[in-house]
Design a protein around this motif. Structure first.
Motif, PDB file in Angstrom:
ATOM      1  N   SER A  41      39.773  45.203  97.928  1.00  0.00           N
ATOM      2  CA  SER A  41      38.598  45.881  97.369  1.00  0.00           C
ATOM      3  C   SER A  41      38.641  47.388  97.580  1.00  0.00           C
ATOM      4  CB  SER A  41      37.329  45.294  97.975  1.00  0.00           C
ATOM      5  OG  SER A  41      37.555  44.814  99.271  1.00  0.00           O
ATOM      6  N   LEU A  42      37.810  48.052  96.803  1.00  0.00           N
ATOM      7  CA  LEU A  42      37.697  49.505  96.870  1.00  0.00           C
ATOM      8  C   LEU A  42      36.458  49.876  97.675  1.00  0.00           C
ATOM      9  CD1 LEU A  42      38.308  50.348  93.083  1.00  0.00           C
ATOM     10  CD2 LEU A  42      39.994  50.312  94.939  1.00  0.00           C
ATOM     11  N   CYS A  43      36.532  51.032  98.331  1.00  0.00           N
ATOM     12  CA  CYS A  43      35.386  51.530  99.094  1.00  0.00           C
ATOM     13  C   CYS A  43      34.196  51.710  98.140  1.00  0.00           C
ATOM     14  CB  CYS A  43      35.746  52.868  99.732  1.00  0.00           C
ATOM     15  SG  CYS A  43      34.342  53.677 100.526  1.00  0.00           S
ATOM     16  N   PRO A  44      33.025  51.140  98.495  1.00  0.00           N
ATOM     17  CA  PRO A  44      31.875  51.285  97.608  1.00  0.00           C
ATOM     18  C   PRO A  44      31.359  52.728  97.555  1.00  0.00           C
ATOM     19  CG  PRO A  44      31.244  50.159  99.633  1.00  0.00           C
ATOM     20  CD  PRO A  44      32.738  50.321  99.671  1.00  0.00           C
ATOM     21  N   ASP A  83      36.754  50.510 115.034  1.00  0.00           N
ATOM     22  CA  ASP A  83      37.711  51.559 114.641  1.00  0.00           C
ATOM     23  C   ASP A  83      39.060  51.416 115.371  1.00  0.00           C
ATOM     24  OD1 ASP A  83      36.150  52.067 116.848  1.00  0.00           O
ATOM     25  OD2 ASP A  83      35.982  54.213 116.509  1.00  0.00           O
ATOM     26  N   ARG A  84      39.003  50.977 116.646  1.00  0.00           N
ATOM     27  CA  ARG A  84      40.241  50.843 117.422  1.00  0.00           C
ATOM     28  C   ARG A  84      41.154  49.742 116.889  1.00  0.00           C
ATOM     29  NH1 ARG A  84      38.821  50.861 123.721  1.00  0.00           N
ATOM     30  NH2 ARG A  84      40.904  50.102 124.129  1.00  0.00           N
ATOM     31  N   LEU A  85      40.558  48.734 116.265  1.00  0.00           N
ATOM     32  CA  LEU A  85      41.356  47.613 115.776  1.00  0.00           C
ATOM     33  C   LEU A  85      42.377  48.062 114.734  1.00  0.00           C
ATOM     34  CD1 LEU A  85      38.577  44.914 115.269  1.00  0.00           C
ATOM     35  CD2 LEU A  85      39.714  45.622 117.359  1.00  0.00           C
ATOM     36  N   PHE A  86      42.122  49.199 114.095  1.00  0.00           N
ATOM     37  CA  PHE A  86      43.005  49.685 113.042  1.00  0.00           C
ATOM     38  C   PHE A  86      44.143  50.559 113.589  1.00  0.00           C
ATOM     39  CE2 PHE A  86      39.353  48.242 110.810  1.00  0.00           C
ATOM     40  CZ  PHE A  86      39.805  47.837 109.566  1.00  0.00           C
ATOM     41  N   SER A  87      44.201  50.771 114.895  1.00  0.00           N
ATOM     42  CA  SER A  87      45.254  51.628 115.459  1.00  0.00           C
ATOM     43  C   SER A  87      46.515  50.813 115.741  1.00  0.00           C
ATOM     44  CB  SER A  87      44.759  52.293 116.750  1.00  0.00           C
ATOM     45  OG  SER A  87      44.648  51.319 117.774  1.00  0.00           O
ATOM     46  N   THR A  88      47.680  51.466 115.711  1.00  0.00           N
ATOM     47  CA  THR A  88      48.935  50.763 115.979  1.00  0.00           C
ATOM     48  C   THR A  88      48.998  50.323 117.447  1.00  0.00           C
ATOM     49  OG1 THR A  88      49.933  52.937 116.233  1.00  0.00           O
ATOM     50  CG2 THR A  88      50.348  51.822 114.171  1.00  0.00           C
ATOM     51  N   GLU A 126      38.003  45.134 106.874  1.00  0.00           N
ATOM     52  CA  GLU A 126      38.401  46.211 105.980  1.00  0.00           C
ATOM     53  C   GLU A 126      37.704  47.509 106.347  1.00  0.00           C
ATOM     54  OE1 GLU A 126      38.730  44.198 101.749  1.00  0.00           O
ATOM     55  OE2 GLU A 126      37.493  43.140 103.200  1.00  0.00           O
ATOM     56  N   ARG A 127      38.454  48.602 106.191  1.00  0.00           N
ATOM     57  CA  ARG A 127      37.880  49.913 106.484  1.00  0.00           C
ATOM     58  C   ARG A 127      38.425  50.939 105.504  1.00  0.00           C
ATOM     59  NH1 ARG A 127      38.253  53.940 111.602  1.00  0.00           N
ATOM     60  NH2 ARG A 127      40.453  53.774 111.080  1.00  0.00           N
ATOM     61  N   CYS A 128      37.567  51.859 105.100  1.00  0.00           N
ATOM     62  CA  CYS A 128      38.004  52.907 104.184  1.00  0.00           C
ATOM     63  C   CYS A 128      38.786  53.970 104.963  1.00  0.00           C
ATOM     64  CB  CYS A 128      36.802  53.545 103.496  1.00  0.00           C
ATOM     65  SG  CYS A 128      37.299  54.938 102.451  1.00  0.00           S
ATOM     66  N   PRO A 129      40.047  54.225 104.573  1.00  0.00           N
ATOM     67  CA  PRO A 129      40.848  55.228 105.284  1.00  0.00           C
ATOM     68  C   PRO A 129      40.296  56.642 105.097  1.00  0.00           C
ATOM     69  CG  PRO A 129      42.026  54.428 103.338  1.00  0.00           C
ATOM     70  CD  PRO A 129      40.763  53.622 103.445  1.00  0.00           C
ATOM     71  N   ASN A 130      39.474  56.814 104.088  1.00  0.00           N
ATOM     72  CA  ASN A 130      38.927  58.136 103.800  1.00  0.00           C
ATOM     73  C   ASN A 130      37.599  58.392 104.526  1.00  0.00           C
ATOM     74  OD1 ASN A 130      38.820  60.673 102.441  1.00  0.00           O
ATOM     75  ND2 ASN A 130      37.348  59.770 101.009  1.00  0.00           N
ATOM     76  N   CYS A 131      36.558  57.609 104.198  1.00  0.00           N
ATOM     77  CA  CYS A 131      35.241  57.886 104.790  1.00  0.00           C
ATOM     78  C   CYS A 131      34.981  57.078 106.072  1.00  0.00           C
ATOM     79  CB  CYS A 131      34.136  57.622 103.770  1.00  0.00           C
ATOM     80  SG  CYS A 131      33.885  55.872 103.411  1.00  0.00           S
ATOM     81  N   LYS A 132      35.885  56.092 106.399  1.00  0.00           N
ATOM     82  CA  LYS A 132      35.803  55.271 107.621  1.00  0.00           C
ATOM     83  C   LYS A 132      34.649  54.261 107.607  1.00  0.00           C
ATOM     84  CE  LYS A 132      39.043  58.022 109.248  1.00  0.00           C
ATOM     85  NZ  LYS A 132      40.423  57.703 108.874  1.00  0.00           N
ATOM     86  N   GLY A 133      34.083  54.011 106.428  1.00  0.00           N
ATOM     87  CA  GLY A 133      33.099  52.937 106.319  1.00  0.00           C
ATOM     88  C   GLY A 133      33.793  51.592 106.526  1.00  0.00           C
ATOM     89  N   PRO A 145      27.969  51.863 106.989  1.00  0.00           N
ATOM     90  CA  PRO A 145      28.237  53.274 106.697  1.00  0.00           C
ATOM     91  C   PRO A 145      28.767  53.951 107.961  1.00  0.00           C
ATOM     92  CG  PRO A 145      26.029  52.628 105.969  1.00  0.00           C
ATOM     93  CD  PRO A 145      26.551  51.525 106.842  1.00  0.00           C
ATOM     94  N   PRO A 146      29.780  54.836 107.824  1.00  0.00           N
ATOM     95  CA  PRO A 146      30.441  55.413 108.994  1.00  0.00           C
ATOM     96  C   PRO A 146      29.472  56.084 109.962  1.00  0.00           C
ATOM     97  CG  PRO A 146      31.038  56.580 106.958  1.00  0.00           C
ATOM     98  CD  PRO A 146      30.346  55.326 106.560  1.00  0.00           C
ATOM     99  N   GLN A 147      28.494  56.785 109.413  1.00  0.00           N
ATOM    100  CA  GLN A 147      27.591  57.516 110.301  1.00  0.00           C
ATOM    101  C   GLN A 147      26.710  56.561 111.107  1.00  0.00           C
ATOM    102  OE1 GLN A 147      25.198  60.388 108.248  1.00  0.00           O
ATOM    103  NE2 GLN A 147      24.531  61.349 110.159  1.00  0.00           N
ATOM    104  N   SER A 148      26.193  55.534 110.445  1.00  0.00           N
ATOM    105  CA  SER A 148      25.294  54.639 111.164  1.00  0.00           C
ATOM    106  C   SER A 148      26.072  53.827 112.200  1.00  0.00           C
ATOM    107  CB  SER A 148      24.488  53.775 110.186  1.00  0.00           C
ATOM    108  OG  SER A 148      25.135  52.584 109.871  1.00  0.00           O
ATOM    109  N   TYR A 149      27.330  53.436 111.886  1.00  0.00           N
ATOM    110  CA  TYR A 149      28.128  52.716 112.881  1.00  0.00           C
ATOM    111  C   TYR A 149      28.460  53.636 114.058  1.00  0.00           C
ATOM    112  CZ  TYR A 149      31.732  49.976 115.170  1.00  0.00           C
ATOM    113  OH  TYR A 149      32.453  49.287 116.120  1.00  0.00           O
ATOM    114  N   GLY A 150      28.862  54.879 113.753  1.00  0.00           N
ATOM    115  CA  GLY A 150      29.213  55.839 114.794  1.00  0.00           C
ATOM    116  C   GLY A 150      28.064  56.098 115.758  1.00  0.00           C
ATOM    117  N   GLU A 151      26.872  56.250 115.198  1.00  0.00           N
ATOM    118  CA  GLU A 151      25.706  56.516 116.052  1.00  0.00           C
ATOM    119  C   GLU A 151      25.372  55.313 116.921  1.00  0.00           C
ATOM    120  OE1 GLU A 151      22.624  57.829 113.400  1.00  0.00           O
ATOM    121  OE2 GLU A 151      23.662  59.741 113.053  1.00  0.00           O
TER     122      GLU A 151
END
Ligand SMILES: [Zn+2]
Ligand SMILES: [Zn+2]
Length: 186
Positions: A73-76, A124-129, A96-103, A34-40
């Motif tokens: 797959s779709l974001c759960p 998160d950085r791996l998804f940058s150009t 895989e990462r959700c472009p919307n919620c960043k999970g 989950p984006p919040q738990s990874y971010g923290e």
């Protein structure tokens, strides 16, 4: 929340490394971060000083892609299509990462590879150009080294690499390079 791979198995509470709360699929063994738990968790990790070194390590790492790695797959959480990014281990796999919620979704075994290489701190950085461009640069560099070893043999290639390093660090190193080029122009 359902597993994004089979869309029917309910994800269960779990942790990665005993400190990062995630949701695990009891069937395919994938993990939803989950984006919040990874971010923290990420905030408490040491920063990455030399990304090139990290990428070189990844290029040298063995990985066996999970059977679920190829399934789109779709974001759960919010049902957006998950964006995929290639991780360039010897046999590459996709994160895989959700472009919307960043999970983030890791198929079975992927987190272990990320952890082993240090990428787990900067998913998160791996998804940058910028990151993708740097990966291509290091891949080319590694290819050039392999080709040099193949043509010259490991011993002479090692001397060439060492010389290149010495010249790169010498204030007048370009004179040495110019000398070599002239020497072989004739
Ligand atoms: Zn699953
Ligand atoms: Zn989402």
């Amino acid at each position: 929340m359902q597993c994004p791979k089979d869309r029917k198995t309910t994800l269960m509470d779990g942790t990665l490394m005993g400190q990062l709360p995630v949701l695990c699929c009891p069937d395919c063994q994938g993990a939803w971060l989950p984006p919040q738990s990874y971010g923290e968790w990420q905030e408490h990790q040491p920063s990455v000083d030399d990304p090139s070194e990290l990428i070189d390590r990844v290029l040298e790492t063995d990985a066996t892609p999970s059977p679920t790695d190829g399934i789109a797959s779709l974001c759960p959480a919010c049902k957006c299509y998950l964006a995929r990014v290639k991780v360039s281990t010897k046999t590459p796999f996709y994160l895989e990462r959700c472009p919307n919620c960043k999970g983030i979704w890791c198929d079975r075994g992927e987190w272990e590879v990320l952890e082993k290489t240090g990428l787990h701190r900067i998913i998160d950085r791996l998804f940058s150009t910028e990151w993708q461009a740097l990966v291509r640069e290091r891949e080319l560099f590694a290819q050039e080294r392999r080709a040099t070893i193949e043509k010259l043999g490991p011993e002479l290639a090692a001397r060439i690499f060492e010389l290149a390093e010495v010249l790169a660090q010498h204030p007048n190193g370009d004179f040495g390079v110019a000398y070599l080029m002239r020497r072989f122009d004739q």
